[in-house]
Design an enzyme around this catalytic site. Sequence first.
Site, PDB file in Angstrom:
ATOM      1  N   TRP A 170      -6.478   6.039   4.901  1.00  0.00           N
ATOM      2  CA  TRP A 170      -7.452   4.904   4.864  1.00  0.00           C
ATOM      3  C   TRP A 170      -6.602   3.627   4.279  1.00  0.00           C
ATOM      4  O   TRP A 170      -7.232   2.368   4.552  1.00  0.00           O
ATOM      5  CB  TRP A 170      -8.630   4.893   3.978  1.00  0.00           C
ATOM      6  CG  TRP A 170      -8.556   5.669   2.781  1.00  0.00           C
ATOM      7  CD1 TRP A 170      -8.379   7.050   2.384  1.00  0.00           C
ATOM      8  CD2 TRP A 170      -7.858   5.113   1.325  1.00  0.00           C
ATOM      9  NE1 TRP A 170      -8.115   7.168   1.056  1.00  0.00           N
ATOM     10  CE2 TRP A 170      -7.684   6.130   0.534  1.00  0.00           C
ATOM     11  CE3 TRP A 170      -7.438   3.637   1.231  1.00  0.00           C
ATOM     12  CZ2 TRP A 170      -7.107   6.041  -0.820  1.00  0.00           C
ATOM     13  CZ3 TRP A 170      -6.897   3.527  -0.130  1.00  0.00           C
ATOM     14  CH2 TRP A 170      -6.797   4.587  -1.266  1.00  0.00           C
ATOM     15  N   ASN A 171      -5.298   3.605   3.866  1.00  0.00           N
ATOM     16  CA  ASN A 171      -4.885   2.644   2.999  1.00  0.00           C
ATOM     17  C   ASN A 171      -4.312   1.298   4.136  1.00  0.00           C
ATOM     18  O   ASN A 171      -4.664   0.216   3.805  1.00  0.00           O
ATOM     19  CB  ASN A 171      -3.924   2.912   2.070  1.00  0.00           C
ATOM     20  CG  ASN A 171      -2.690   3.622   2.651  1.00  0.00           C
ATOM     21  OD1 ASN A 171      -2.773   4.253   3.659  1.00  0.00           O
ATOM     22  ND2 ASN A 171      -1.673   3.438   2.148  1.00  0.00           N
ATOM     23  N   LYS A 194      -7.141  11.196  14.654  1.00  0.00           N
ATOM     24  CA  LYS A 194      -8.417  11.428  13.655  1.00  0.00           C
ATOM     25  C   LYS A 194      -8.334  10.409  12.615  1.00  0.00           C
ATOM     26  O   LYS A 194      -7.405  10.425  11.828  1.00  0.00           O
ATOM     27  CB  LYS A 194      -8.317  12.860  13.021  1.00  0.00           C
ATOM     28  CG  LYS A 194      -9.688  13.256  12.621  1.00  0.00           C
ATOM     29  CD  LYS A 194     -10.458  12.785  11.565  1.00  0.00           C
ATOM     30  CE  LYS A 194      -9.917  13.284  10.172  1.00  0.00           C
ATOM     31  NZ  LYS A 194     -10.315  12.478   9.163  1.00  0.00           N
ATOM     32  N   VAL A 248       0.128  14.680  -0.422  1.00  0.00           N
ATOM     33  CA  VAL A 248       0.830  15.880  -0.421  1.00  0.00           C
ATOM     34  C   VAL A 248       0.364  17.374  -0.117  1.00  0.00           C
ATOM     35  O   VAL A 248       0.609  18.108   0.647  1.00  0.00           O
ATOM     36  CB  VAL A 248       1.741  16.129  -1.755  1.00  0.00           C
ATOM     37  CG1 VAL A 248       2.626  17.360  -1.606  1.00  0.00           C
ATOM     38  CG2 VAL A 248       2.679  14.926  -1.793  1.00  0.00           C
ATOM     39  N   THR A 250      -2.788  17.953   1.234  1.00  0.00           N
ATOM     40  CA  THR A 250      -3.240  17.937   2.704  1.00  0.00           C
ATOM     41  C   THR A 250      -2.060  18.233   3.575  1.00  0.00           C
ATOM     42  O   THR A 250      -2.155  18.977   4.625  1.00  0.00           O
ATOM     43  CB  THR A 250      -4.112  16.995   3.032  1.00  0.00           C
ATOM     44  OG1 THR A 250      -5.093  16.657   2.179  1.00  0.00           O
ATOM     45  CG2 THR A 250      -4.975  17.187   4.467  1.00  0.00           C
ATOM     46  N   GLU A 268       4.191  12.097   6.246  1.00  0.00           N
ATOM     47  CA  GLU A 268       4.509  10.994   5.631  1.00  0.00           C
ATOM     48  C   GLU A 268       3.450  10.970   4.391  1.00  0.00           C
ATOM     49  O   GLU A 268       2.371  10.920   4.424  1.00  0.00           O
ATOM     50  CB  GLU A 268       4.366   9.645   6.408  1.00  0.00           C
ATOM     51  CG  GLU A 268       5.350   8.250   5.496  1.00  0.00           C
ATOM     52  CD  GLU A 268       4.359   7.850   4.577  1.00  0.00           C
ATOM     53  OE1 GLU A 268       4.443   8.196   3.422  1.00  0.00           O
ATOM     54  OE2 GLU A 268       3.761   6.594   4.609  1.00  0.00           O
ATOM     55  N   GLY A 270       3.557   9.954   0.519  1.00  0.00           N
ATOM     56  CA  GLY A 270       3.289   9.269  -0.538  1.00  0.00           C
ATOM     57  C   GLY A 270       4.447   9.025  -1.496  1.00  0.00           C
ATOM     58  O   GLY A 270       5.861   9.754  -0.982  1.00  0.00           O
ATOM     59  N   CYS A 303       1.931   4.051  -0.261  1.00  0.00           N
ATOM     60  CA  CYS A 303       2.769   4.920  -0.730  1.00  0.00           C
ATOM     61  C   CYS A 303       4.176   4.344  -1.354  1.00  0.00           C
ATOM     62  O   CYS A 303       5.004   5.106  -2.026  1.00  0.00           O
ATOM     63  CB  CYS A 303       3.287   5.628   0.449  1.00  0.00           C
ATOM     64  SG  CYS A 303       1.843   6.096   1.339  1.00  0.00           S
ATOM     65  N   GLU A 405       1.570  10.204  -8.489  1.00  0.00           N
ATOM     66  CA  GLU A 405       1.040   8.984  -7.671  1.00  0.00           C
ATOM     67  C   GLU A 405      -0.478   8.709  -7.891  1.00  0.00           C
ATOM     68  O   GLU A 405      -1.276   9.361  -7.816  1.00  0.00           O
ATOM     69  CB  GLU A 405       1.234   9.444  -5.943  1.00  0.00           C
ATOM     70  CG  GLU A 405       1.087   8.086  -5.324  1.00  0.00           C
ATOM     71  CD  GLU A 405       1.087   8.437  -3.774  1.00  0.00           C
ATOM     72  OE1 GLU A 405       0.650   9.319  -3.310  1.00  0.00           O
ATOM     73  OE2 GLU A 405       1.661   7.543  -2.992  1.00  0.00           O
ATOM     74  N   LYS A 475      12.260  14.807  -0.210  1.00  0.00           N
ATOM     75  CA  LYS A 475      11.616  15.753  -1.338  1.00  0.00           C
ATOM     76  C   LYS A 475       9.956  15.866  -0.874  1.00  0.00           C
ATOM     77  O   LYS A 475       9.541  15.826   0.291  1.00  0.00           O
ATOM     78  CB  LYS A 475      11.931  15.160  -2.735  1.00  0.00           C
ATOM     79  CG  LYS A 475      13.367  15.229  -2.972  1.00  0.00           C
ATOM     80  CD  LYS A 475      13.623  15.239  -4.338  1.00  0.00           C
ATOM     81  CE  LYS A 475      13.313  13.912  -4.936  1.00  0.00           C
ATOM     82  NZ  LYS A 475      14.134  13.850  -6.395  1.00  0.00           N
ATOM     83  N   GLU A 482       9.865   7.336  10.767  1.00  0.00           N
ATOM     84  CA  GLU A 482       8.817   6.740  11.636  1.00  0.00           C
ATOM     85  C   GLU A 482       9.482   5.122  11.789  1.00  0.00           C
ATOM     86  O   GLU A 482      10.285   4.979  11.100  1.00  0.00           O
ATOM     87  CB  GLU A 482       7.325   6.648  11.163  1.00  0.00           C
ATOM     88  CG  GLU A 482       6.777   7.951  11.120  1.00  0.00           C
ATOM     89  CD  GLU A 482       5.242   7.699  10.558  1.00  0.00           C
ATOM     90  OE1 GLU A 482       4.834   7.249   9.633  1.00  0.00           O
ATOM     91  OE2 GLU A 482       4.615   8.259  11.336  1.00  0.00           O
TER      92      GLU A 482
HETATM   93  P1  ADP Z   1      -6.648  10.898   0.771  1.00  0.00           P
HETATM   94  O1  ADP Z   1      -6.849  11.692  -0.464  1.00  0.00           O
HETATM   95  O2  ADP Z   1      -5.995   9.727   0.541  1.00  0.00           O
HETATM   96  O3  ADP Z   1      -7.926  10.724   1.512  1.00  0.00           O
HETATM   97  P2  ADP Z   1      -5.686  12.950   2.537  1.00  0.00           P
HETATM   98  O4  ADP Z   1      -4.574  13.583   2.509  1.00  0.00           O
HETATM   99  O5  ADP Z   1      -7.042  14.123   2.097  1.00  0.00           O
HETATM  100  O6  ADP Z   1      -5.736  11.635   1.493  1.00  0.00           O
HETATM  101  O7  ADP Z   1      -6.474  12.443   4.002  1.00  0.00           O
HETATM  102  C1  ADP Z   1      -5.756  12.015   4.975  1.00  0.00           C
HETATM  103  C2  ADP Z   1      -6.300  12.309   6.266  1.00  0.00           C
HETATM  104  O8  ADP Z   1      -6.182  13.506   6.307  1.00  0.00           O
HETATM  105  C3  ADP Z   1      -7.680  12.115   6.178  1.00  0.00           C
HETATM  106  O9  ADP Z   1      -7.786  11.208   7.609  1.00  0.00           O
HETATM  107  C4  ADP Z   1      -8.249  13.024   6.210  1.00  0.00           C
HETATM  108  O10 ADP Z   1      -9.570  13.278   6.960  1.00  0.00           O
HETATM  109  C5  ADP Z   1      -7.224  14.078   6.737  1.00  0.00           C
HETATM  110  N1  ADP Z   1      -7.607  15.531   6.280  1.00  0.00           N
HETATM  111  C6  ADP Z   1      -7.984  16.082   5.140  1.00  0.00           C
HETATM  112  N2  ADP Z   1      -8.116  17.294   4.896  1.00  0.00           N
HETATM  113  C7  ADP Z   1      -7.528  17.723   6.392  1.00  0.00           C
HETATM  114  C8  ADP Z   1      -7.238  18.853   6.850  1.00  0.00           C
HETATM  115  N3  ADP Z   1      -7.464  20.136   6.140  1.00  0.00           N
HETATM  116  N4  ADP Z   1      -6.852  19.216   7.875  1.00  0.00           N
HETATM  117  C9  ADP Z   1      -6.550  18.033   8.710  1.00  0.00           C
HETATM  118  N5  ADP Z   1      -6.729  16.788   8.094  1.00  0.00           N
HETATM  119  C10 ADP Z   1      -7.233  16.541   6.936  1.00  0.00           C
END
Ligand code: ADP
Length: 503
Positions: A170-171, A194, A248, A250, A268, A270, A303, A405, A475, A482
């Site tokens: 979202w940032n 997505k 990291v 996710t 990517e 952070g 990031c 972070e 790391k 990108e």
């Molecule tokens: P933040 O904590 O900044 O929201 P996330 O890494 O959780 O960071 O989210 C980044 C993106 O990954 C968002 O679009 C979120 O919906 C998506 N996301 C979160 N969990 C999953 C998952 N298990 N598989 C695929 N995408 C995911």
Amino acid sequence: MLDTPHPTPAGVTLDERKLAAALSGLHFIGGRYVPALSGKTFEVVNPATGEPVAKAAEGDAADVDAAVRDAARAQKEWAKMPARKRGALVHQCAALLKEHQEELARLIALETGKALRTESRVEAGVVADIFEFYGGLGSELKGESVPFAPNVLSVTVREPLGVVGAIIPWNVPMLLMALKVAPALVAGNTVVVKSAEEAPLAVLRICELMNRVLPPGCFNMLSGFGPECGAPLVAHPLVRKVTFTGSVETGKIVAKAAAEKLVPVTLELGGKSPMIVFADCDFAKTVQGALTSMRFTRQGQSCTAASRIYVERPIFDRFVAEMKKAVDAMVMGDPLDEKTDIGTIISPGQFEKVQAYIEEGKRTPGAVAHECSALPKDPALKKGLFLRPVIFTGLTKESRLVREEIFGPVTVIQPFDDAESVLAEANDSDYGLAASLWTNNLKVALDLAHRLEAGLVQVNQNLVVQANLSYGGVKSSGLGKEASLEAMLEHFTHKKTIMVNMG
Ligand code: ADP
């Protein structure tokens, strides 16, 4: 190419609330707006007021399947189109995005709380620039002839991977989306994105605008939650490449799921980027550089934010005092107001997370929290997620605030005495995304630039991602690059070898 009629205004729309409402409840699949198959939606909230501004379609595995199948159908024809023609269409998209820059800027400010003048307008401009840059690279998708034997013609060709699944945060959602979609498309792939649950609107509008130029199915947009919508996209058998920006934790889940199918991933994830300030720096420029490096105008939600600042001891106290003064002068307020420098944190969850770090820092013995700027007084903003930037001193390298972070307007300044010790501290991190050095001694700067563990090192500046310059970390900051030509060639194509025996 867009199916008509569709629910959103055709022309540039500077009424961001009206546009947000019109974008409600929709994915964009196969060249048209469609609701989620389940009919479900979730709220999109303006973080400056706490008011809902739209409902987003809540995607799940069924929507993912529909989008990926459409993208797979479209990819066959798209890949047959000459690469320069694909590039020309992407270039045309860039022109359209430029026309809509102000509209997109206002929309992203509404849904993310990022200030229009300092952040949102800049992001909308860079997005068009990224599409323009990649649009010009179609003819770079070329192969090589390889010496093998006199009677054998041996060549390589670059082929697209197929359907790309892109997951964005979202940032800076428009920019991070562009870094994935532009090279993927020019290389002959089709894409399903997505969006982040907190910021689904501006990227959806971009998808619609680009679908006025692109053939249907090439670029599709889904909104929804990570496990319900992101995970099935990563796991879908027809998705042949996954590109992800986010946390990291996710990122590791995404990489594991992609490994199950043996498809390539770009991640990517952070950073905890050090800014190293030597006493011989251009002082005033460096204080201003610390403000931009820390991305205070984005509430530190970056990031590459310089969340660890190391200042050589002789100028330490003066630097802290001047930096505090400079951040104090920044105006926090309504993101859509031209006077505003600093907007809001994205969501209540993120707000609490950042506040917990600040409280922990304040409780640490020896630490001093320099709180800067002033909260807005406008009663209309009283529910807004405004958070005063904090500059910490007196924390040690063991502190979580120095190691983790935070993704908020919080930085830690520490003194140092010599180049070797500061280099060791800077490299003592799980992350390795970006770093900056501030000095007039370019010999020292170049030496440290080579030895810093980071994907991007800048001297006497600290810019955000730029078209044509590879961007990506080492790391725990991720895998792959990108923003550059190499990023397109290495991450969105494979090299096929063709051998013709003419003997
Ligand atoms: P933040 O904590 O900044 O929201 P996330 O890494 O959780 O960071 O989210 C980044 C993106 O990954 C968002 O679009 C979120 O919906 C998506 N996301 C979160 N969990 C999953 C998952 N298990 N598989 C695929 N995408 C995911």
